[in-house]
Design an enzyme around this catalytic site. Structure first.
Site, PDB file in Angstrom:
ATOM      1  N   HIS A   1      -1.536  17.148   2.841  1.00 54.38           N
ATOM      2  CA  HIS A   1      -2.739  17.769   3.375  1.00 54.38           C
ATOM      3  C   HIS A   1      -2.419  19.183   3.850  1.00 54.38           C
ATOM      4  O   HIS A   1      -1.324  19.450   4.366  1.00 54.38           O
ATOM      5  CB  HIS A   1      -3.277  16.981   4.573  1.00 54.38           C
TER       6      HIS A   1
ATOM      7  N   GLN B   1       1.064  13.830   4.214  1.00 55.36           N
ATOM      8  CA  GLN B   1       0.369  12.939   5.137  1.00 55.36           C
ATOM      9  C   GLN B   1       0.842  11.501   5.020  1.00 55.36           C
ATOM     10  O   GLN B   1       0.640  10.712   5.936  1.00 55.36           O
ATOM     11  CB  GLN B   1      -1.144  13.053   4.946  1.00 55.36           C
TER      12      GLN B   1
ATOM     13  N   SER C   1      -4.586  11.065  -1.956  1.00 55.08           N
ATOM     14  CA  SER C   1      -3.838   9.922  -1.419  1.00 55.08           C
ATOM     15  C   SER C   1      -4.268   9.569  -0.008  1.00 55.08           C
ATOM     16  O   SER C   1      -3.859   8.535   0.522  1.00 55.08           O
ATOM     17  CB  SER C   1      -2.331  10.217  -1.443  1.00 55.08           C
TER      18      SER C   1
ATOM     19  N   GLY D   1       0.820  -1.206   0.000  1.00 59.31           N
ATOM     20  CA  GLY D   1       0.000   0.000   0.000  1.00 59.31           C
ATOM     21  C   GLY D   1       0.853   1.255   0.000  1.00 59.31           C
ATOM     22  O   GLY D   1       2.087   1.215   0.103  1.00 59.31           O
ATOM     23  N   ALA D   2       0.205   2.410  -0.103  1.00 58.58           N
ATOM     24  CA  ALA D   2       0.918   3.682  -0.187  1.00 58.58           C
ATOM     25  C   ALA D   2       1.770   3.940   1.048  1.00 58.58           C
ATOM     26  O   ALA D   2       2.922   4.384   0.950  1.00 58.58           O
ATOM     27  CB  ALA D   2      -0.083   4.828  -0.394  1.00 58.58           C
TER      28      ALA D   2
ATOM     29  N   ARG E   1      -6.631   3.802  18.589  1.00 56.40           N
ATOM     30  CA  ARG E   1      -6.303   5.191  18.931  1.00 56.40           C
ATOM     31  C   ARG E   1      -7.072   5.709  20.135  1.00 56.40           C
ATOM     32  O   ARG E   1      -6.581   6.571  20.861  1.00 56.40           O
ATOM     33  CB  ARG E   1      -6.584   6.091  17.734  1.00 56.40           C
TER      34      ARG E   1
ATOM     35  N   ARG F   1      -2.619 -12.854  -2.120  1.00 61.85           N
ATOM     36  CA  ARG F   1      -2.681 -12.395  -3.506  1.00 61.85           C
ATOM     37  C   ARG F   1      -1.419 -11.638  -3.914  1.00 61.85           C
ATOM     38  O   ARG F   1      -1.047 -11.605  -5.085  1.00 61.85           O
ATOM     39  CB  ARG F   1      -3.892 -11.490  -3.709  1.00 61.85           C
TER      40      ARG F   1
ATOM     41  N   CYS G   1      -3.587  11.119  10.044  1.00 56.39           N
ATOM     42  CA  CYS G   1      -2.631  11.974   9.341  1.00 56.39           C
ATOM     43  C   CYS G   1      -2.902  13.449   9.557  1.00 56.39           C
ATOM     44  O   CYS G   1      -2.005  14.242   9.817  1.00 56.39           O
ATOM     45  CB  CYS G   1      -2.644  11.664   7.848  1.00 56.39           C
TER      46      CYS G   1
ATOM     47  N   LYS H   1     -12.088  12.843  14.590  1.00 58.22           N
ATOM     48  CA  LYS H   1     -10.774  12.271  14.913  1.00 58.22           C
ATOM     49  C   LYS H   1      -9.782  13.360  15.290  1.00 58.22           C
ATOM     50  O   LYS H   1      -8.956  13.186  16.193  1.00 58.22           O
ATOM     51  CB  LYS H   1     -10.226  11.488  13.720  1.00 58.22           C
TER      52      LYS H   1
END
Length: 516
Positions: free
Chosen positions: A246, A320, A162, A11-12, A101, A40, A131, A217
């Site tokens: 961001h 972020q 993103s 992932g990113a 969190r 996968r 983020c 959040k």
């Protein structure tokens, strides 16, 4: 050296975690992290700074007992299922999801602010913040500390595509191309509406109080990180058609009087902060400036027309995927590794003492740099702890080097130069394991000294006795939640075990504080 595993490596955020680990090879060692994802993705090869790395299928047996640090860049569902088990097996688990969190027993950490909460709460599971929260907190913490605390804030966020991971960026790019080149209306599968040439004033699930979860959040997490439940915060989160970084417009009120000058003074040189505040010359934070950068940028600082003498407005921008996710996680591990488990050392916000250690280092071993070393005006916020094994030695070095009359070492010793006296609160640094062999995270250049880029300088000591850390790890299976595709959680940035899925960033089974 440290053994590291990254779960959700495709992932990113997972990709950025690999880059951040490589950038800190002097701390973690030359060996690449082990990469894990779903069945996968097993067998795929990830190209990066270490060269080609093969992805392995995540199983508990593959991780338990084999790693010191495990980074989870996965969905909240996966983290809930596996993170506690991994942490209980002895490794440090740093979770990028939102699963823990709001759990009062799990520290929510921005290392420059509240690293000490790891020791206060105990355990080996650590939550990485959202983020948007992490980026804002970096800029707000120095202001909070220097002005008697922040009473209330109004925050508007402008969040890049993103935030929804790689699929979000691809949808923006493909939709923009479709509309510009083909004249076709862009499709939207990741976001609630087409994002190209648009902004969407809703990120994450709608809450009973009318705010989205993403907005709440920021309030919930800021209070927990700052340890101040009295902060009032209202947020509006907006998705904008940018790829990365961001931005946030923040209006705040403090308990004490505040001015743009006092804000800039406390932000200049603060760790992880770059001040870009020259609007007359078109210098201010922007996503284009922040993409791919470690530091959070702050600018457009001005007196608030609403809160008057006790209020300011400012604009904050940060990458972020880095400061809001991967970099924050890796800095936590870096401090744990540099500290070798002695988490009773306090936070990184005490930059001045790092400067004093730097002064000692340059005086003793790098006299050619001495002319570039300057003292801060005061050491009043120094709360970092030197390990007892070297406390006396450092105290003697301080007294001998400064020639200051008074008691040797210990708390409250006055040090200074050219009349800039102050207090070293606890003789401290979470990095210190001895002073015999001191190194720097980054090579020091004259330009860094001249521009006061001290935030790049993290001082580490080596060789102290009696400082150790036990390390192990755990694993389990990896379910990836595909619901709530438009949640801008830090984890969400790369929050899936398989990059083909949008991380279930919104997937939080832990109950957050009641909305206020």
């Amino acid at each position: 050296m440290a053994k590291i595993a990254i779960v959700g490596a495709t992932g990113a955020v997972g990709i950025e975690l690999v880059k951040c680990c490589h950038a800190r090879k002097t701390i973690f060692g030359d060996a690449p992290p082990a990469l894990f994802a779903s069945a996968r993705s097993a067998g795929k090869v990830l190209e990066g700074p270490y060269g080609p790395l093969t992805i392995s299928e995540f199983t508990p047996a593959a991780i338990k007992g084999n790693f010191d640090y495990v980074f989870l860049a996965v969905s909240g569902t996966f983290s809930e299922q596996h993170a506690p088990d991994l942490a209980s097996s002895g490794c440090w688990v740093i979770d990028n999801s939102s699963a823990f969190r709001y759990d009062s027993s799990v520290p929510l950490v921005v290392p420059e602010i509240n690293f000490s909460s790891i020791a206060e709460l105990g355990g080996r599971l650590i939550a990485n913040p959202n983020c948007t929260t992490a980026i804002a907190a970096m800029a707000l913490w120095p202001i909070h500390k220097a002005h008697g605390g922040i009473k209330r804030m109004i925050v508007s966020t402008y969040q890049a595509s993103s935030g929804a991971g790689e699929p979000g960026m691809q949808e923006l790019l493909e939709g923009s191309k479709s509309q510009l080149l083909d004249g076709k209306a862009p499709e939207n599968k990741v976001f609630a509406h087409p994002l190209p040439f648009n902004c969407i004033p809703m990120i994450d699930k709608l809450q009973a109080n009318g705010y989205s979860k993403e907005e709440m959040k920021v309030a919930w997490e800021t209070r927990k990180i700052f340890g101040d439940e009295g902060i009032k915060l209202s947020c509006t989160a907006v998705r904008i058609p940018t790829l990365r970084a961001h931005a946030e417009a923040i209006t705040l009120e403090t308990s004490e009087d505040i001015t743009p000058a006092s804000v800039l003074e406390c932000l200049e040189g603060a760790p992880g902060i770059v001040v870009r505040d020259d609007p007359a010359n078109d210098v201010y934070p922007m996503p284009l400036n922040c993409s791919g950068e470690d530091d959070v940028q702050v600018g457009r600082v001005r007196q608030s027309e609403v809160f008057g003498a006790k209020g300011v407005d400012l604009f904050v921008c940060g990458d972020q995927l880095l400061r809001g996710a991967a970099l924050n996680a890796v800095l936590i591990a870096e401090m744990l590794e540099g500290n070798k488990g002695n988490t009773q050392a306090s936070d990184l916000s005490c930059r001045p003492f790092q400067l004093y250690l730097l002064y000692l280092y340059t005086t003793f071993t790098k006299p050619e740099y001495a002319k570039f070393v300057k003292f801060p005006v005061a050491f009043e916020h120094c709360r970092m702890l030197i390990h007892p094994t070297i406390q006396a030695e450092l105290a003697q070095a301080i007294e001998g080097e400064e020639g200051k009359e008074g008691e040797e070492g210990g708390e409250g010793e006055e040090v200074g130069e050219d009349g800039n006296d102050g207090v070293i609160a606890d003789l401290a640094t979470p990095f210190a394991r001895g002073m015999a062999d001191v190194g720097f995270r980054d090579t020091l250049h004259q330009e860094q000294f001249n521009n006061w880029r001290w935030r790049q300088v993290l001082v580490y000591g080596k060789g102290a006795k009696g400082v150790g850390v036990e390390e192990e790890e755990d694993d389990e299976d990896d379910d990836v939640d595909e619901d709530d595709k438009d949640d801008d959680d830090e984890q969400g940035e790369g929050d899936s075990v398989d990059s083909g899925q949008v991380a279930g960033q919104n997937d939080e089974k832990s109950t957050p504080p009641a909305p206020t």
